[in-house]
Design a protein around this motif. Structure first.
Motif, PDB file in Angstrom:
ATOM      1  N   LEU A 125       0.823  -1.217   0.000  1.00 47.49           N
ATOM      2  CA  LEU A 125       0.000   0.000   0.000  1.00 47.49           C
ATOM      3  C   LEU A 125       0.854   1.262   0.000  1.00 47.49           C
ATOM      4  O   LEU A 125       0.536   2.232  -0.704  1.00 47.49           O
ATOM      5  CB  LEU A 125      -0.954  -0.013   1.194  1.00 47.49           C
ATOM      6  N   LYS A 126       1.932   1.255   0.758  1.00 50.58           N
ATOM      7  CA  LYS A 126       2.847   2.400   0.800  1.00 50.58           C
ATOM      8  C   LYS A 126       3.488   2.618  -0.577  1.00 50.58           C
ATOM      9  O   LYS A 126       3.577   3.753  -1.056  1.00 50.58           O
ATOM     10  CB  LYS A 126       3.920   2.155   1.862  1.00 50.58           C
ATOM     11  N   THR A 127       3.896   1.544  -1.207  1.00 51.26           N
ATOM     12  CA  THR A 127       4.508   1.628  -2.533  1.00 51.26           C
ATOM     13  C   THR A 127       3.508   2.139  -3.560  1.00 51.26           C
ATOM     14  O   THR A 127       3.822   3.010  -4.370  1.00 51.26           O
ATOM     15  CB  THR A 127       5.051   0.248  -2.948  1.00 51.26           C
ATOM     16  N   VAL A 128       2.301   1.611  -3.526  1.00 50.66           N
ATOM     17  CA  VAL A 128       1.268   2.018  -4.478  1.00 50.66           C
ATOM     18  C   VAL A 128       0.884   3.481  -4.274  1.00 50.66           C
ATOM     19  O   VAL A 128       0.707   4.231  -5.238  1.00 50.66           O
ATOM     20  CB  VAL A 128       0.038   1.087  -4.387  1.00 50.66           C
ATOM     21  N   ALA A 129       0.791   3.918  -3.024  1.00 45.67           N
ATOM     22  CA  ALA A 129       0.443   5.313  -2.736  1.00 45.67           C
ATOM     23  C   ALA A 129       1.490   6.278  -3.287  1.00 45.67           C
ATOM     24  O   ALA A 129       1.165   7.419  -3.632  1.00 45.67           O
ATOM     25  CB  ALA A 129       0.278   5.511  -1.229  1.00 45.67           C
ATOM     26  N   TRP A 148      -2.161  -3.013 -13.475  1.00 47.73           N
ATOM     27  CA  TRP A 148      -2.563  -4.418 -13.520  1.00 47.73           C
ATOM     28  C   TRP A 148      -2.056  -5.168 -12.284  1.00 47.73           C
ATOM     29  O   TRP A 148      -2.797  -5.949 -11.680  1.00 47.73           O
ATOM     30  CB  TRP A 148      -2.038  -5.096 -14.790  1.00 47.73           C
ATOM     31  N   HIS A 149      -0.798  -4.945 -11.910  1.00 44.13           N
ATOM     32  CA  HIS A 149      -0.229  -5.657 -10.755  1.00 44.13           C
ATOM     33  C   HIS A 149      -1.030  -5.385  -9.483  1.00 44.13           C
ATOM     34  O   HIS A 149      -1.273  -6.304  -8.687  1.00 44.13           O
ATOM     35  CB  HIS A 149       1.242  -5.276 -10.541  1.00 44.13           C
ATOM     36  N   VAL A 150      -1.447  -4.148  -9.285  1.00 44.54           N
ATOM     37  CA  VAL A 150      -2.221  -3.802  -8.085  1.00 44.54           C
ATOM     38  C   VAL A 150      -3.541  -4.580  -8.087  1.00 44.54           C
ATOM     39  O   VAL A 150      -3.917  -5.200  -7.085  1.00 44.54           O
ATOM     40  CB  VAL A 150      -2.457  -2.281  -7.988  1.00 44.54           C
ATOM     41  N   GLY A 151      -4.233  -4.573  -9.211  1.00 42.43           N
ATOM     42  CA  GLY A 151      -5.492  -5.311  -9.310  1.00 42.43           C
ATOM     43  C   GLY A 151      -5.301  -6.811  -9.218  1.00 42.43           C
ATOM     44  O   GLY A 151      -6.125  -7.523  -8.641  1.00 42.43           O
ATOM     45  N   HIS A 152      -4.204  -7.302  -9.754  1.00 43.21           N
ATOM     46  CA  HIS A 152      -3.917  -8.732  -9.716  1.00 43.21           C
ATOM     47  C   HIS A 152      -3.686  -9.209  -8.281  1.00 43.21           C
ATOM     48  O   HIS A 152      -4.226 -10.246  -7.871  1.00 43.21           O
ATOM     49  CB  HIS A 152      -2.693  -9.043 -10.589  1.00 43.21           C
ATOM     50  N   VAL A 153      -2.903  -8.469  -7.513  1.00 41.62           N
ATOM     51  CA  VAL A 153      -2.650  -8.832  -6.116  1.00 41.62           C
ATOM     52  C   VAL A 153      -3.973  -8.897  -5.350  1.00 41.62           C
ATOM     53  O   VAL A 153      -4.231  -9.849  -4.603  1.00 41.62           O
ATOM     54  CB  VAL A 153      -1.665  -7.852  -5.452  1.00 41.62           C
ATOM     55  N   LEU A 154      -4.812  -7.908  -5.540  1.00 40.65           N
ATOM     56  CA  LEU A 154      -6.119  -7.873  -4.874  1.00 40.65           C
ATOM     57  C   LEU A 154      -6.964  -9.083  -5.261  1.00 40.65           C
ATOM     58  O   LEU A 154      -7.528  -9.768  -4.407  1.00 40.65           O
ATOM     59  CB  LEU A 154      -6.846  -6.577  -5.244  1.00 40.65           C
ATOM     60  N   LYS A 174     -17.298 -17.987  -3.730  1.00 39.25           N
ATOM     61  CA  LYS A 174     -17.657 -17.849  -2.323  1.00 39.25           C
ATOM     62  C   LYS A 174     -17.542 -16.426  -1.805  1.00 39.25           C
ATOM     63  O   LYS A 174     -17.781 -16.174  -0.634  1.00 39.25           O
ATOM     64  CB  LYS A 174     -16.763 -18.759  -1.470  1.00 39.25           C
ATOM     65  N   SER A 175     -17.156 -15.490  -2.638  1.00 41.16           N
ATOM     66  CA  SER A 175     -16.977 -14.104  -2.204  1.00 41.16           C
ATOM     67  C   SER A 175     -17.569 -13.152  -3.228  1.00 41.16           C
ATOM     68  O   SER A 175     -17.295 -13.275  -4.424  1.00 41.16           O
ATOM     69  CB  SER A 175     -15.477 -13.797  -2.037  1.00 41.16           C
ATOM     70  N   ALA A 176     -18.325 -12.198  -2.739  1.00 40.88           N
ATOM     71  CA  ALA A 176     -18.915 -11.182  -3.610  1.00 40.88           C
ATOM     72  C   ALA A 176     -18.360  -9.796  -3.259  1.00 40.88           C
ATOM     73  O   ALA A 176     -18.969  -8.785  -3.568  1.00 40.88           O
ATOM     74  CB  ALA A 176     -20.430 -11.198  -3.480  1.00 40.88           C
ATOM     75  N   HIS A 177     -17.198  -9.761  -2.614  1.00 37.28           N
ATOM     76  CA  HIS A 177     -16.622  -8.488  -2.198  1.00 37.28           C
ATOM     77  C   HIS A 177     -15.975  -7.723  -3.350  1.00 37.28           C
ATOM     78  O   HIS A 177     -15.763  -6.518  -3.240  1.00 37.28           O
ATOM     79  CB  HIS A 177     -15.596  -8.692  -1.078  1.00 37.28           C
ATOM     80  N   LEU A 178     -15.665  -8.412  -4.432  1.00 38.56           N
ATOM     81  CA  LEU A 178     -15.092  -7.762  -5.613  1.00 38.56           C
ATOM     82  C   LEU A 178     -16.043  -7.956  -6.791  1.00 38.56           C
ATOM     83  O   LEU A 178     -16.717  -8.987  -6.876  1.00 38.56           O
ATOM     84  CB  LEU A 178     -13.730  -8.374  -5.964  1.00 38.56           C
ATOM     85  N   ALA A 220      -8.038   1.155  -2.042  1.00 37.92           N
ATOM     86  CA  ALA A 220      -9.061   1.158  -0.992  1.00 37.92           C
ATOM     87  C   ALA A 220      -9.586  -0.263  -0.770  1.00 37.92           C
ATOM     88  O   ALA A 220      -9.830  -0.674   0.370  1.00 37.92           O
ATOM     89  CB  ALA A 220     -10.199   2.103  -1.366  1.00 37.92           C
ATOM     90  N   GLN A 221      -9.743  -1.022  -1.842  1.00 39.59           N
ATOM     91  CA  GLN A 221     -10.206  -2.402  -1.714  1.00 39.59           C
ATOM     92  C   GLN A 221      -9.145  -3.274  -1.052  1.00 39.59           C
ATOM     93  O   GLN A 221      -9.477  -4.201  -0.303  1.00 39.59           O
ATOM     94  CB  GLN A 221     -10.596  -2.949  -3.085  1.00 39.59           C
ATOM     95  N   LEU A 222      -7.866  -2.996  -1.290  1.00 37.93           N
ATOM     96  CA  LEU A 222      -6.791  -3.724  -0.618  1.00 37.93           C
ATOM     97  C   LEU A 222      -6.827  -3.480   0.893  1.00 37.93           C
ATOM     98  O   LEU A 222      -6.608  -4.397   1.681  1.00 37.93           O
ATOM     99  CB  LEU A 222      -5.424  -3.315  -1.178  1.00 37.93           C
ATOM    100  N   VAL A 223      -7.113  -2.252   1.298  1.00 37.34           N
ATOM    101  CA  VAL A 223      -7.221  -1.913   2.726  1.00 37.34           C
ATOM    102  C   VAL A 223      -8.394  -2.664   3.348  1.00 37.34           C
ATOM    103  O   VAL A 223      -8.271  -3.284   4.407  1.00 37.34           O
ATOM    104  CB  VAL A 223      -7.373  -0.384   2.926  1.00 37.34           C
ATOM    105  N   GLU A 224      -9.531  -2.628   2.675  1.00 38.96           N
ATOM    106  CA  GLU A 224     -10.730  -3.312   3.176  1.00 38.96           C
ATOM    107  C   GLU A 224     -10.508  -4.816   3.240  1.00 38.96           C
ATOM    108  O   GLU A 224     -10.901  -5.482   4.191  1.00 38.96           O
ATOM    109  CB  GLU A 224     -11.924  -2.964   2.270  1.00 38.96           C
TER     110      GLU A 224
END
Length: 155
Positions: A17-21, A41-47, A60-64, A93-97
């Motif tokens: 998160l620090k790097t992305v910010a 892409w890398h940020v979205g891929h990690v998430l 099993k997840s509807a968070h994304l 923000a989604q990575l934080v959540e």
């Protein structure tokens, strides 16, 4: 095991998160020569992959949103993106959540056997630790790619 996992995952995620910010928005969608994807892409891929490993996304997840697999799943690339693509800020923000949700996983879950082993990982705990490895690998890619893109832009 879970306490150590949470500590390492939080350390890794906070570094990401620090790097992305600190990324300049003007470079996040540049694909440098020799790389398959962009910083965005890398940020979205990690998430997306963390959601798959930790929460069974998309079944099993509807968070994304459902289209994240098409945008950021394995084998995807920005050249094929269509429709709405979330910004790096939205993904952050989604990575934080997501980190908050990961820290709420019950400790007993880590000893559960996977129905199907994944790359030699046989328990959820092993898969979760593999997730840290995966995230750290992409953090390294982001750091390297940032340097390459910045060097190319300043020529």
């Amino acid at each position: 095991m879970s306490e150590l996992f949470f500590k390492h995952f939080e350390l890794t995620r906070n570094n990401l998160l620090k790097t992305v910010a600190a990324l300049d928005e003007s470079i996040v969608d540049i694909k440098p020569e020799g790389f398959n994807n962009t910083l965005h892409w890398h940020v979205g891929h990690v998430l997306t992959v963390a959601e798959q490993f930790m929460f069974g996304y998309p079944k099993k997840s509807a968070h994304l949103p459902a289209n994240y697999l098409e945008l950021f799943g394995n084998g995807t690339k920005p050249a094929h993106w269509q429709g709405d693509v979330p910004s790096v800020q939205e993904l952050s923000a989604q990575l934080v959540e997501q980190l908050k949700r990961i820290k709420e996983i019950p400790a007993e879950s880590f000893s559960e056997k996977l129905k199907t082993p994944f790359l030699g990982q046989e328990t959820f705990g092993e898969l979760a630790n593999f997730g840290i490895f995966h995230e750290t690998l992409h953090l390294g890619q982001i750091l390297a790619m940032k340097r390459v893109v910045q060097a190319a832009v300043t020529k």
